[in-house]
Design a protein around this motif. Structure first.
Motif, PDB file in Angstrom:
ATOM      1  N   PRO A 190       0.808  -1.223   0.000  1.00 55.48           N
ATOM      2  CA  PRO A 190       0.000   0.000   0.000  1.00 55.48           C
ATOM      3  C   PRO A 190       0.842   1.276   0.000  1.00 55.48           C
ATOM      4  O   PRO A 190       0.478   2.247  -0.666  1.00 55.48           O
ATOM      5  CB  PRO A 190      -0.812  -0.120   1.290  1.00 55.48           C
ATOM      6  CG  PRO A 190      -0.918  -1.585   1.529  1.00 55.48           C
ATOM      7  CD  PRO A 190       0.363  -2.170   1.030  1.00 55.48           C
ATOM      8  N   GLU A 191       1.972   1.265   0.713  1.00 56.82           N
ATOM      9  CA  GLU A 191       2.805   2.471   0.774  1.00 56.82           C
ATOM     10  C   GLU A 191       3.291   2.851  -0.629  1.00 56.82           C
ATOM     11  O   GLU A 191       3.373   4.028  -0.956  1.00 56.82           O
ATOM     12  CB  GLU A 191       4.018   2.252   1.694  1.00 56.82           C
ATOM     13  CG  GLU A 191       3.672   1.994   3.158  1.00 56.82           C
ATOM     14  CD  GLU A 191       3.088   0.603   3.386  1.00 56.82           C
ATOM     15  OE1 GLU A 191       3.441  -0.329   2.620  1.00 56.82           O
ATOM     16  OE2 GLU A 191       2.255   0.444   4.300  1.00 56.82           O
TER      17      GLU A 191
ATOM     18  N   VAL B 182      -7.545  -3.261  -6.663  1.00 53.55           N
ATOM     19  CA  VAL B 182      -6.496  -3.793  -5.783  1.00 53.55           C
ATOM     20  C   VAL B 182      -5.146  -3.103  -6.000  1.00 53.55           C
ATOM     21  O   VAL B 182      -4.213  -3.350  -5.250  1.00 53.55           O
ATOM     22  CB  VAL B 182      -6.314  -5.319  -5.930  1.00 53.55           C
ATOM     23  CG1 VAL B 182      -7.590  -6.051  -5.606  1.00 53.55           C
ATOM     24  CG2 VAL B 182      -5.837  -5.693  -7.303  1.00 53.55           C
ATOM     25  N   THR B 183      -5.043  -2.225  -7.006  1.00 51.09           N
ATOM     26  CA  THR B 183      -3.803  -1.463  -7.134  1.00 51.09           C
ATOM     27  C   THR B 183      -3.933  -0.099  -6.441  1.00 51.09           C
ATOM     28  O   THR B 183      -3.083   0.761  -6.608  1.00 51.09           O
ATOM     29  CB  THR B 183      -3.420  -1.252  -8.608  1.00 51.09           C
ATOM     30  OG1 THR B 183      -4.551  -0.778  -9.321  1.00 51.09           O
ATOM     31  CG2 THR B 183      -2.939  -2.538  -9.244  1.00 51.09           C
ATOM     32  N   LYS B 184      -5.003   0.070  -5.698  1.00 52.83           N
ATOM     33  CA  LYS B 184      -5.109   1.235  -4.826  1.00 52.83           C
ATOM     34  C   LYS B 184      -4.350   0.918  -3.531  1.00 52.83           C
ATOM     35  O   LYS B 184      -4.027  -0.247  -3.274  1.00 52.83           O
ATOM     36  CB  LYS B 184      -6.586   1.534  -4.534  1.00 52.83           C
ATOM     37  CG  LYS B 184      -7.374   1.958  -5.764  1.00 52.83           C
ATOM     38  CD  LYS B 184      -6.927   3.324  -6.245  1.00 52.83           C
ATOM     39  CE  LYS B 184      -7.640   3.755  -7.508  1.00 52.83           C
ATOM     40  NZ  LYS B 184      -7.194   3.047  -8.733  1.00 52.83           N
TER      41      LYS B 184
ATOM     42  N   ILE C  86       1.414   5.457  -6.954  1.00 53.09           N
ATOM     43  CA  ILE C  86       1.424   4.829  -8.278  1.00 53.09           C
ATOM     44  C   ILE C  86       0.068   4.965  -8.939  1.00 53.09           C
ATOM     45  O   ILE C  86      -0.969   4.885  -8.277  1.00 53.09           O
ATOM     46  CB  ILE C  86       1.805   3.333  -8.144  1.00 53.09           C
ATOM     47  CG1 ILE C  86       3.273   3.220  -7.751  1.00 53.09           C
ATOM     48  CG2 ILE C  86       1.518   2.568  -9.422  1.00 53.09           C
ATOM     49  CD1 ILE C  86       3.740   1.811  -7.543  1.00 53.09           C
ATOM     50  N   GLY C  87       0.070   5.205 -10.236  1.00 55.73           N
ATOM     51  CA  GLY C  87      -1.168   5.183 -11.009  1.00 55.73           C
ATOM     52  C   GLY C  87      -1.080   4.060 -12.024  1.00 55.73           C
ATOM     53  O   GLY C  87       0.005   3.701 -12.473  1.00 55.73           O
ATOM     54  N   PHE C  88      -2.223   3.500 -12.399  1.00 55.75           N
ATOM     55  CA  PHE C  88      -2.198   2.345 -13.301  1.00 55.75           C
ATOM     56  C   PHE C  88      -3.400   2.371 -14.235  1.00 55.75           C
ATOM     57  O   PHE C  88      -4.535   2.472 -13.801  1.00 55.75           O
ATOM     58  CB  PHE C  88      -2.196   1.061 -12.477  1.00 55.75           C
ATOM     59  CG  PHE C  88      -2.385  -0.206 -13.275  1.00 55.75           C
ATOM     60  CD1 PHE C  88      -1.694  -0.428 -14.463  1.00 55.75           C
ATOM     61  CD2 PHE C  88      -3.258  -1.189 -12.831  1.00 55.75           C
ATOM     62  CE1 PHE C  88      -1.874  -1.591 -15.196  1.00 55.75           C
ATOM     63  CE2 PHE C  88      -3.442  -2.362 -13.553  1.00 55.75           C
ATOM     64  CZ  PHE C  88      -2.752  -2.558 -14.734  1.00 55.75           C
TER      65      PHE C  88
ATOM     66  N   LEU D  87       4.743   7.654 -10.186  1.00 61.54           N
ATOM     67  CA  LEU D  87       5.034   6.624 -11.168  1.00 61.54           C
ATOM     68  C   LEU D  87       3.717   6.146 -11.779  1.00 61.54           C
ATOM     69  O   LEU D  87       2.793   5.795 -11.052  1.00 61.54           O
ATOM     70  CB  LEU D  87       5.755   5.456 -10.474  1.00 61.54           C
ATOM     71  CG  LEU D  87       5.968   4.171 -11.255  1.00 61.54           C
ATOM     72  CD1 LEU D  87       6.833   4.403 -12.475  1.00 61.54           C
ATOM     73  CD2 LEU D  87       6.611   3.117 -10.357  1.00 61.54           C
ATOM     74  N   VAL D  88       3.647   6.180 -13.108  1.00 63.26           N
ATOM     75  CA  VAL D  88       2.414   5.757 -13.771  1.00 63.26           C
ATOM     76  C   VAL D  88       2.708   4.595 -14.711  1.00 63.26           C
ATOM     77  O   VAL D  88       3.650   4.657 -15.507  1.00 63.26           O
ATOM     78  CB  VAL D  88       1.812   6.898 -14.618  1.00 63.26           C
ATOM     79  CG1 VAL D  88       0.415   6.514 -15.083  1.00 63.26           C
ATOM     80  CG2 VAL D  88       1.754   8.183 -13.832  1.00 63.26           C
TER      81      VAL D  88
END
Ligand SMILES: Nc1ncnc2c1ncn2[C@@H]1O[C@H](COP(=O)(O)OP(=O)(O)OP(=O)(O)O)[C@@H](O)[C@H]1O
Ligand SMILES: [Mg+2]
Lengths: 306, 279
Positions: free
Chosen positions: A69-70, B100-102, A75-77, A152-153
């Motif tokens: 989580p940290e 889940v990438t949150k 991060i974006g995705f 970071l994306v």
């Protein structure tokens, strides 16, 4: 290093999707990850995001193991395949995701309309996602990836399904992100897109890293040079062999002769010019040809089959 | 915190998908049909003097059990329908990848979804049961024994189905998951009957089949204990308990504890299967 992998590997049964990948991405760069269909691009990104568990090797993203989580906070995705809930409006959808980043009501009120504008959906925020076209969905996905002002994306084929304007806009967004110091990991097989946006490029094939470097690094060397001259005789031509192999030789309509010489590096160009002129030929042009990214890509693709 | 956030999303999703309204309207329709039917039938029963003749059996209880059985079944159906697609569908559509990438952990996604759906299901069952008992009280002037434990058992029955279908959704597609969970429910239902009849006939083998299946899928057992708690003690004394809705061999309190543990274990298993899978 923002991203670092060592011998990162993913196997699906017999199939090796990613093979001992060593990669490093530094802060602030736009990193293009290129490869044909099934090369393992998406699988790699998924491993870096903790979506897929590697079969072996190590990866660290923002200095942490993938998926913590940290790290995800920054991060974006944008996933490759998604079909967002059709009953949601773009605003509600973004609001829902913004809450998961713990954004305050105020931050959300300010950020969401701004992002919708940025991806070109300014007027359509209140429409349901089910009523969106493929390209519009893609844009919402992109907005979703930028909600938290990420450091970071990861963009997995961000322009798939977009019209030319949309593609241009995405390129602009990537440029803006770079301007803001954001690191971008771009999966793509649109070479022209990668050529204009990326600082560094990796080419993968069959799960293996074939090339990595800046565009200039990758496309230098292994040049060929095109010589156009009048009065090139057979003996002169044979003498060119000391610099490389002659792969093409043709008369032009204007009576000159065009010869293509395969060579490595630019160092010998002055000597070739001197030689041709010294042999009494009239030199019209001596043009070093640097391979385009496309040629490089095709060459890499052909490599293993040979 | 993230768990609550996911639970909230799950709840909102039910609203956005208009599931909430559909359930409220159909629940009201159920109560309307039940109260109308009960009103006219009960009028006839009281007029004919039948009611006072068998008053020790509390004939109104039969209507109560029928209504409660209807709610328990609706609860099971609702539990299955709201949960069958929740993980499976999002995995298929890829939405789960953005979730889940949150910055959250995968167990929070499963726990949050479970919580959101469990609260909805519980609210539905409790409100419906309360309304039904209210109708019976107003029209038939009757309050059953042990209403609260019985309602809680019906809630537990729904939670068993809900948790199983969330568990299935971590690895199966929506349709396969729905089929598997519903078949298990059907199996438990049939096994419950075999056990009931076996108890009447004093047939050991039948009783054992029932018990084994109840351990595998304790949903029906919860209903039978609820029915046992609701029905008048005189029923058992007369040996008339094997009505379609009543219970003759009531599962023990130990079985209830087992079922609660079952829900906890299935939920933990769902979390485990979801956190270890590739998405
Ligand atoms: N869940 C999976 N199960 C089995 N094999 C898989 C799975 N996901 C990917 N693969 C295989 O791994 C290989 C790499 O797939 P991946 O999706 O990473 O390719 P890609 O480079 O993203 O391709 P594309 O350009 O088509 O998106 C392919 O051969 C694919 O069939
Ligand atoms: Mg891909």
């Amino acid at each position: 290093m923002l991203i670092e992998t060592a011998r990162l590997r993913k196997e699906y049964g017999e199939l090796v999707a990613v093979q001992d990948l060593d990669l490093s991405v530094t802060e602030g760069e736009v990193f293009g990850f290129l490869g044909p269909n099934g090369a393992g691009k998406t699988t790699t990104v998924k491993m870096l995001l903790g979506l897929v568990k590697p079969s072996g090797g190590l990866a660290s993203v923002l200095g942490r193991p993938p998926g913590t989580p940290e790290a995800m906070r920054r991060i974006g995705f944008l996933p490759e395949h998604f079909r967002f809930p059709p009953w949601l409006t773009a605003r509600d959808f973004l609001d829902m995701h913004a809450r998961l980043y713990g954004m305050t009501a105020e931050a959300r009120r300010e950020r969401i309309p701004a992002l919708l504008d940025r991806v070109g959906l300014g007027g359509r925020g209140r429409s349901k996602l089910g009523e969106y076209s493929k390209g519009m969905q893609q844009r919402v996905g992109l907005a979703q990836a930028l909600l938290n002002r990420p450091a970071l994306v990861f963009l997995d084929e961000p322009t798939s399904g977009l019209d030319p304007v949309g593609r241009y806009e995405v390129r602009e967004i990537i440029r803006e992100l770079r301007g803001e110091g954001v690191t971008v990991f771009l999966n793509s097989h649109y070479l022209s897109e990668v050529e204009v946006t990326c600082d560094r490029v990796a080419i993968v094939k069959g799960g293996r890293l074939m090339r990595v470097g800046t565009l200039a690094e990758l496309t230098q060397g292994a040049n060929e040079v095109e010589i156009e001259a009048r009065g090139l005789d057979g003996e002169t031509l044979a003498g060119l062999a000391r610099w490389g192999e002659v792969t093409a030789d043709a008369e032009t309509p204007v009576g000159t002769r065009k010869v293509t010489l395969q060579m490595t590096g630019d160092d010998a160009l002055p000597q070739i010019a001197a030689y041709v002129v010294g042999r009494g030929a009239q030199l019209y042009a001596l043009t070093p040809q640097r391979p385009s990214l496309e040629e490089l890509f095709m060459r890499v693709m052909a490599e293993e089959r040979a | 915190m993230n768990v609550l956030q996911i639970a909230r999303i799950t709840f909102l999703e039910a609203r956005w998908r208009k599931i909430l309204w559909a359930v409220i309207l159909l629940g009201l329709a159920f109560l309307l049909v039940f109260s109308t039917g009960f009103y006219f039938m009960w009028r006839d029963v009281t007029r004919s003097g039948l009611a006072s003749a068998v008053s020790v059996l509390e004939p109104v209880n039969f209507f109560l059990l029928a209504g409660m059985y209807g709610i328990a079944f609706l609860g099971v159906a609702l539990a299955l329908l709201i949960s069958v697609d929740t993980l499976a569908g999002e995995i298929t559509s890829g939405t789960i990848q953005t979730l889940v990438t949150k910055p959250l952990r995968r167990w929070e996604v499963v726990a949050g979804k479970w919580l959101g759906l469990a609260v909805m299901l519980t609210a539905f069952i409790v409100l419906m049961c309360a309304a039904l008992m209210g109708i019976i009280w107003i029209i038939g002037d009757y309050v059953p024994r042990n209403p609260v434990p019985a309602v809680l058992l019906i809630v537990l029955e729904g939670l068993i189905v809900l948790t199983l279908s969330i568990l299935g959704g971590t690895r199966l597609g929506s349709l396969a998951n729905g089929v598997v969970v519903f078949m298990l429910y059907g199996l438990a239902f049939i096994a419950g009957w075999i056990e009931q009849i076996g108890a009447l006939l004093r047939n050991e083998a039948a009783i054992n089949i029932g018990i084994v299946v109840s351990l595998l899928m304790p949903s029906e057992a919860m209903w039978r204990r609820a029915a046992y708690l609701l029905q008048p003690p005189a029923m058992s004394a007369f040996g008339m308990e094997a009505t379609p809705f009543g219970a003759s061999s009531a599962p023990s309190p130990l079985m209830v504890a087992y079922a609660a543990g079952y829900v906890a274990v299935m939920l933990l298993l769902a979390i485990r299967l979801f956190t270890t899978r590739d998405l």
